[in-house]
Write a protein that holds these residues in place. Sequence first.
Motif, short mmCIF file in Angstrom:
data_model
loop_
_atom_site.label_atom_id
_atom_site.label_comp_id
_atom_site.label_asym_id
_atom_site.label_seq_id
_atom_site.Cartn_x
_atom_site.Cartn_y
_atom_site.Cartn_z
N TYR A 71 -8.25 -1.76 4.56
CA TYR A 71 -7.31 -2.88 4.50
C TYR A 71 -6.82 -3.12 3.07
O TYR A 71 -5.63 -3.24 2.82
N GLU A 72 -7.76 -3.19 2.14
CA GLU A 72 -7.38 -3.47 0.75
C GLU A 72 -6.49 -2.37 0.19
O GLU A 72 -5.55 -2.65 -0.57
N GLU A 73 -6.75 -1.13 0.58
CA GLU A 73 -5.92 -0.02 0.11
C GLU A 73 -4.48 -0.17 0.60
O GLU A 73 -3.53 0.01 -0.17
N ILE A 74 -4.32 -0.52 1.87
CA ILE A 74 -2.97 -0.70 2.43
C ILE A 74 -2.29 -1.90 1.78
O ILE A 74 -1.11 -1.85 1.40
N SER A 75 -3.02 -3.00 1.63
CA SER A 75 -2.45 -4.21 1.04
C SER A 75 -2.03 -3.98 -0.40
O SER A 75 -0.95 -4.41 -0.83
N ASN A 76 -2.88 -3.30 -1.16
CA ASN A 76 -2.53 -3.01 -2.55
C ASN A 76 -1.32 -2.09 -2.65
O ASN A 76 -0.51 -2.21 -3.58
N LYS A 77 -1.19 -1.17 -1.72
CA LYS A 77 -0.04 -0.26 -1.71
C LYS A 77 1.27 -1.04 -1.60
O LYS A 77 2.24 -0.75 -2.31
N TRP A 78 1.29 -2.05 -0.72
CA TRP A 78 2.53 -2.76 -0.46
C TRP A 78 2.75 -3.97 -1.36
O TRP A 78 3.89 -4.34 -1.66
N PHE A 79 1.65 -4.62 -1.80
CA PHE A 79 1.81 -5.90 -2.50
C PHE A 79 1.04 -5.99 -3.82
O PHE A 79 1.11 -7.01 -4.49
N GLU A 80 0.28 -4.96 -4.14
CA GLU A 80 -0.55 -4.96 -5.35
C GLU A 80 -1.54 -6.11 -5.37
O GLU A 80 -1.94 -6.61 -6.44
N ARG A 81 -1.95 -6.56 -4.21
CA ARG A 81 -3.00 -7.57 -4.07
C ARG A 81 -3.49 -7.58 -2.64
O ARG A 81 -2.87 -6.98 -1.75
N ASN A 82 -4.60 -8.26 -2.42
CA ASN A 82 -5.19 -8.36 -1.10
C ASN A 82 -4.66 -9.61 -0.41
O ASN A 82 -4.91 -10.73 -0.87
N LEU A 83 -3.95 -9.45 0.69
CA LEU A 83 -3.32 -10.59 1.37
C LEU A 83 -4.32 -11.46 2.13
O LEU A 83 -3.93 -12.47 2.71
N LEU A 84 -5.59 -11.07 2.14
CA LEU A 84 -6.60 -11.94 2.74
C LEU A 84 -7.23 -12.88 1.71
O LEU A 84 -8.06 -13.71 2.06
#
Length: 277
Positions: A253-266
């Motif tokens: 999850y964190e890898e995908i979130s960082n890819k798109w937003f450079e942060r963890n959306l949770l």
Amino acid sequence: MKKKFSFLTAVAATAMLIAGCGSDKEETTDNAGAGEESGYNLKEDGKLTYASSGLYKPFNYEEAGELTGFDVEIGAAIAEKMGLEPNPITTPWETITQSLLASNFDVIIGSMAITAERAERVNFSDPYYYSGGMIFVPEGSDEITSAEDLEGKRIGVVAQSTYDTAAKGYTDDVKYYNSDVVALNDLTVEGRLDAVITADVVGFEAIAAGLEIKDVGEPLWIEQAAVALRKEDKELLEGINKAIEEIVEDGTYEEISNKWFERNLLDVDLEGIDILN
């Protein structure tokens, strides 16, 4: 002290909301078998067919003829954990719930926020991200500096969204769009709109891309985006919740979130901000 809304606390925060939405649990089976053997009621055996509008960049949109975005990749990761092939599709947002209930696809993974009204018709998974409902205005505008200044103004929103409901609380002059990105672009055209209400992430991505708009104040609320399912699909709900937990725990999850937003959306600051429900 600032509070963090982590995945584990998020589950607790939404427990009361989704408790009445298919929380009765039975013994689960190993999901590796997929399809009918695992007890899932799937439109196509061996595939998780999940829908979004395809018009909500960067969460779900088409690029070079391919559907991509954060929602699409999270859906693929969930499917993989369940031993299923990901099959993302698009459908109009205005009728997406009706299409789910008509069994045109298995689930909605399209940035649908949990609300009590929606929970009367569908079940929701545990949240897979959080975002704030934010006001955006033209970059050079100083007429709107807070939510109170929206009174009587022309506000652009996507129809049948939580932002639609919010806008109606401020004005009768609401202009509807099928894409938040189109609405934000209209902010830069003089005389078309005074403001747009949409997700903070969507607006910030547009600003980063060079769109001449700006955010106003703090988020109006925090939304909890989740997977939506038909109420009868309890086995599928359990499988999806298990998959969400697994992709959070193993770092996917964190890898995908960082890819798109450079942060963890949770991870979201909640101090002084309402949670939409």
